[in-house]
Design an enzyme around this catalytic site. Structure first.
Site, PDB file in Angstrom:
ATOM      1  NE  ARG A 252       1.156  -1.478  -0.206  1.00  0.00           N
ATOM      2  CZ  ARG A 252       2.214  -2.076  -1.279  1.00  0.00           C
ATOM      3  NH1 ARG A 252       3.213  -0.988  -1.490  1.00  0.00           N
ATOM      4  NH2 ARG A 252       2.333  -3.186  -1.802  1.00  0.00           N
ATOM      5  CD  GLU A 281      -0.635   4.340  -4.610  1.00  0.00           C
ATOM      6  OE1 GLU A 281      -0.338   3.325  -5.344  1.00  0.00           O
ATOM      7  OE2 GLU A 281       0.223   4.555  -3.671  1.00  0.00           O
ATOM      8  CG  HIS A 299       2.825   2.217  -6.108  1.00  0.00           C
ATOM      9  ND1 HIS A 299       1.926   1.996  -5.406  1.00  0.00           N
ATOM     10  CD2 HIS A 299       3.933   1.546  -5.747  1.00  0.00           C
ATOM     11  CE1 HIS A 299       2.253   0.887  -4.670  1.00  0.00           C
ATOM     12  NE2 HIS A 299       3.519   0.500  -5.088  1.00  0.00           N
TER      13      HIS A 299
HETATM   14  P1  NAP Z   1      10.048  -6.839   5.505  1.00  0.00           P
HETATM   15  O1  NAP Z   1      11.300  -7.482   4.924  1.00  0.00           O
HETATM   16  O2  NAP Z   1       8.929  -7.803   6.034  1.00  0.00           O
HETATM   17  O3  NAP Z   1      10.277  -5.668   6.224  1.00  0.00           O
HETATM   18  C1  NAP Z   1       9.063  -4.871   6.934  1.00  0.00           C
HETATM   19  C2  NAP Z   1       9.794  -4.127   8.239  1.00  0.00           C
HETATM   20  O4  NAP Z   1       8.802  -3.217   8.810  1.00  0.00           O
HETATM   21  C3  NAP Z   1      10.204  -5.433   9.305  1.00  0.00           C
HETATM   22  O5  NAP Z   1      11.363  -4.680   9.635  1.00  0.00           O
HETATM   23  C4  NAP Z   1       9.342  -5.082  10.474  1.00  0.00           C
HETATM   24  O6  NAP Z   1       9.785  -5.252  11.695  1.00  0.00           O
HETATM   25  C5  NAP Z   1       8.921  -3.539  10.219  1.00  0.00           C
HETATM   26  N1  NAP Z   1       7.556  -3.140  10.635  1.00  0.00           N
HETATM   27  C6  NAP Z   1       6.323  -4.001  10.556  1.00  0.00           C
HETATM   28  N2  NAP Z   1       5.448  -3.312  11.015  1.00  0.00           N
HETATM   29  C7  NAP Z   1       5.835  -2.422  11.830  1.00  0.00           C
HETATM   30  C8  NAP Z   1       5.530  -1.248  12.466  1.00  0.00           C
HETATM   31  N3  NAP Z   1       4.028  -1.298  13.049  1.00  0.00           N
HETATM   32  N4  NAP Z   1       6.226  -0.306  13.120  1.00  0.00           N
HETATM   33  C9  NAP Z   1       7.452  -0.290  12.713  1.00  0.00           C
HETATM   34  N5  NAP Z   1       8.144  -1.343  11.863  1.00  0.00           N
HETATM   35  C10 NAP Z   1       7.139  -2.164  11.524  1.00  0.00           C
HETATM   36  O7  NAP Z   1       9.506  -6.156   4.049  1.00  0.00           O
HETATM   37  P2  NAP Z   1      10.361  -5.449   2.713  1.00  0.00           P
HETATM   38  O8  NAP Z   1      10.444  -6.633   1.625  1.00  0.00           O
HETATM   39  O9  NAP Z   1      11.286  -4.389   3.129  1.00  0.00           O
HETATM   40  O10 NAP Z   1       9.136  -4.560   2.350  1.00  0.00           O
HETATM   41  C11 NAP Z   1       8.470  -3.490   2.865  1.00  0.00           C
HETATM   42  C12 NAP Z   1       7.221  -2.868   2.386  1.00  0.00           C
HETATM   43  O11 NAP Z   1       7.606  -2.065   1.316  1.00  0.00           O
HETATM   44  C13 NAP Z   1       6.272  -3.872   1.639  1.00  0.00           C
HETATM   45  O12 NAP Z   1       5.356  -4.538   2.560  1.00  0.00           O
HETATM   46  C14 NAP Z   1       5.500  -2.973   0.633  1.00  0.00           C
HETATM   47  O13 NAP Z   1       4.532  -2.262   1.425  1.00  0.00           O
HETATM   48  C15 NAP Z   1       6.647  -1.696   0.435  1.00  0.00           C
HETATM   49  N6  NAP Z   1       7.023  -1.862  -0.935  1.00  0.00           N
HETATM   50  C16 NAP Z   1       6.605  -0.721  -1.646  1.00  0.00           C
HETATM   51  C17 NAP Z   1       6.913  -0.570  -3.012  1.00  0.00           C
HETATM   52  C18 NAP Z   1       6.903   0.594  -3.767  1.00  0.00           C
HETATM   53  O14 NAP Z   1       6.608   0.292  -5.228  1.00  0.00           O
HETATM   54  N7  NAP Z   1       6.740   1.679  -3.187  1.00  0.00           N
HETATM   55  C19 NAP Z   1       7.881  -1.541  -3.457  1.00  0.00           C
HETATM   56  C20 NAP Z   1       8.194  -2.715  -2.766  1.00  0.00           C
HETATM   57  C21 NAP Z   1       7.652  -2.819  -1.562  1.00  0.00           C
HETATM   58  P3  NAP Z   1       9.025  -5.696  13.003  1.00  0.00           P
HETATM   59  O15 NAP Z   1       8.291  -7.015  12.383  1.00  0.00           O
HETATM   60  O16 NAP Z   1      10.078  -6.071  13.960  1.00  0.00           O
HETATM   61  O17 NAP Z   1       8.177  -4.652  13.346  1.00  0.00           O
HETATM   62  C1  8YV Z   2       4.011  -3.016  -6.888  1.00  0.00           C
HETATM   63  C2  8YV Z   2       4.921  -2.798  -4.496  1.00  0.00           C
HETATM   64  O1  8YV Z   2       3.668  -4.401  -6.660  1.00  0.00           O
HETATM   65  O2  8YV Z   2       6.070  -4.907  -4.406  1.00  0.00           O
HETATM   66  C3  8YV Z   2       5.346  -4.080  -3.545  1.00  0.00           C
HETATM   67  O3  8YV Z   2       4.557  -4.189  -2.486  1.00  0.00           O
HETATM   68  O4  8YV Z   2       4.022  -2.042  -4.139  1.00  0.00           O
HETATM   69  C4  8YV Z   2       5.134  -2.694  -6.022  1.00  0.00           C
HETATM   70  O5  8YV Z   2       6.361  -3.324  -6.400  1.00  0.00           O
HETATM   71  C5  8YV Z   2       4.271  -2.983  -8.287  1.00  0.00           C
HETATM   72  O6  8YV Z   2       4.065  -1.630  -8.656  1.00  0.00           O
HETATM   73  C6  8YV Z   2       3.494  -3.790  -9.139  1.00  0.00           C
HETATM   74  O7  8YV Z   2       1.839  -3.208  -9.053  1.00  0.00           O
END
Ligand code: NAP
Ligand code: 8YV
Length: 333
Positions: A252, A281, A299
């Site tokens: 993010r 964004e 994104h």
């Molecule tokens: P997840 O399985 O919940 O993993 C999150 C990781 O972040 C965990 O390892 C957690 O470990 C760590 N974390 C949380 N707070 C932290 C902190 N303060 N410092 C260091 N590590 C921390 O989630 P995921 O499915 O991998 O998704 C992660 C994130 O990717 C989403 O929440 C979203 O914001 C982002 N994302 C972006 C896109 C995009 O389109 N660019 C798409 C999908 C997801 P601990 O709890 O042990 O700290």
């Molecule tokens: C968006 C994302 O949701 O899964 C997330 O956390 O940031 C993305 O997958 C997607 O771009 C739809 O708005």
């Protein structure tokens, strides 16, 4: 499992004569959603698309009937909105990140929140790796070089090797681990930071992002957003990454101190950055857009037909499960 639920739910909607005569649940869509998903929502529910911002008078009239909210990873669902919806029963997020939803307020009002984990993990990991390769090997810059007819007066400047380099992952959850698996195939040495050290994890652990940044060539950010991670990658972390280090952010925009990042890339404090997400964004600072050692994407990490379909199915399945009285498939913890 999800598809089975979907089939059963559809069957219930189609076959049960009592249900046929029941009014369809009314839901509020709070952000511009993918048109294919909107169609799916319209087939199942009475949908009010962003009327809370487009037509406040109509919204005031409809608010008491709204039973569900459809949001996305980027959407905002503040407590002020939840409070205006006395009949609200659930919030379904089309995305895994739910930092835009005031989950504590939803919980306080007895409203569960669902998201779409797992189905997008591969795509987001793929894009994280693509961005790392793009910034290191300067793929977009090389493409521009050829298109601009500069090859005959080349050569294109040499780039940075990725295979065998050191990768630091900030956030080793579902997506962070998928990125690590891909990086293993590149022979990279992998280290990570999370709040809780992972037992049985083969990678080196560092207690914070600054300590990790000192040890790596590429720093990949993939934590959740929200207040707990706001500005986690600050000027100190960027200084620790250093003039040969690259930052990749697929998490993010809020997780990185964006003014500090602009300063770092424009002054050579770090070698470059590859970014899929931004603080405000779809606005992207002019300095980042102008700078050569930056790769920018809008994104789009989960943006493939296959994954967006899977996300739409899961987000819809959660809504349908709730309104059919079945357990939610993927409630947020
Ligand atoms: P997840 O399985 O919940 O993993 C999150 C990781 O972040 C965990 O390892 C957690 O470990 C760590 N974390 C949380 N707070 C932290 C902190 N303060 N410092 C260091 N590590 C921390 O989630 P995921 O499915 O991998 O998704 C992660 C994130 O990717 C989403 O929440 C979203 O914001 C982002 N994302 C972006 C896109 C995009 O389109 N660019 C798409 C999908 C997801 P601990 O709890 O042990 O700290
Ligand atoms: C968006 C994302 O949701 O899964 C997330 O956390 O940031 C993305 O997958 C997607 O771009 C739809 O708005």
């Amino acid at each position: 499992m999800i598809n089975i639920c979907r089939v059963f739910c559809k069957a219930a909607l189609v076959l049960h004569p009592m249900e046929k005569s029941l009014p369809r649940p009314e839901i509020l869509v709070v952000v511009k959603l993918w048109p294919v998903y909107m169609e799916m929502l319209r087939e199942a529910f009475t949908v009010h698309d962003r009327i809370h911002v487009e037509d406040p008078a109509q919204f005031a009239e409809l608010a008491p009937r709204i039973r569900g909210i459809a949001a996305s990873g980027e959407a905002k669902v503040p407590e002020s909105l939840i409070k205006q919806l006395p009949a609200l029963e659930m919030i379904s997020v089309f995305g895994v990140g739910y930092d835009g939803v005031d989950v504590a307020a939803a919980r306080a009002h007895g409203v569960p929140v669902t998201n779409t984990p797992d189905v997008l993990t591969d795509d987001v990991a793929d894009l994280g790796v693509a961005l790392m390769l793009s910034i290191a090997r300067r793929v977009p810059q090389a493409d521009k070089f050829v298109r601009a007819g500069l090859w005959p007066s080349g050569p294109f400047p040499l780039a940075r090797k990725v295979s065998g380099a050191r990768l630091g992952i900030v956030g080793l959850g579902r997506i962070g681990q998928a990125i690590a698996r891909r990086a293993e195939a590149f022979g990279m040495s992998i280290a990570y930071t999370t709040r809780n050290k992972k037992p049985d994890c083969p990678y080196a652990y560092y207690p914070n992002a600054e300590a990790l940044a000192h040890q790596v060539d590429f720093l990949m950010v993939i934590t959740p957003g929200g207040t707990a991670t706001r500005g986690l990658i600050d000027a100190k972390v960027l200084a620790a990454l250093g003039p040969k280090g690259y930052l990749i952010n697929v998490a993010r925009g809020s997780v990185v101190d964006q003014p500090a990042l602009v300063h770092a890339v424009t002054t050579g404090l770090i070698a470059g950055a590859a970014l899929d997400v931004f603080a405000d964004e779809p606005q992207v600072p002019a300095e980042l857009r102008a700078h050569d050692n930056v790769v920018l994407t809008p994104h789009m990490a989960s943006g493939t037909w296959e994954t967006r379909r899977a996300m739409a199915n899961l987000a819809l399945d959660n809504l349908q499960a709730h309104f059919a009285g079945r357990p939610l498939l993927t409630p947020v913890p």
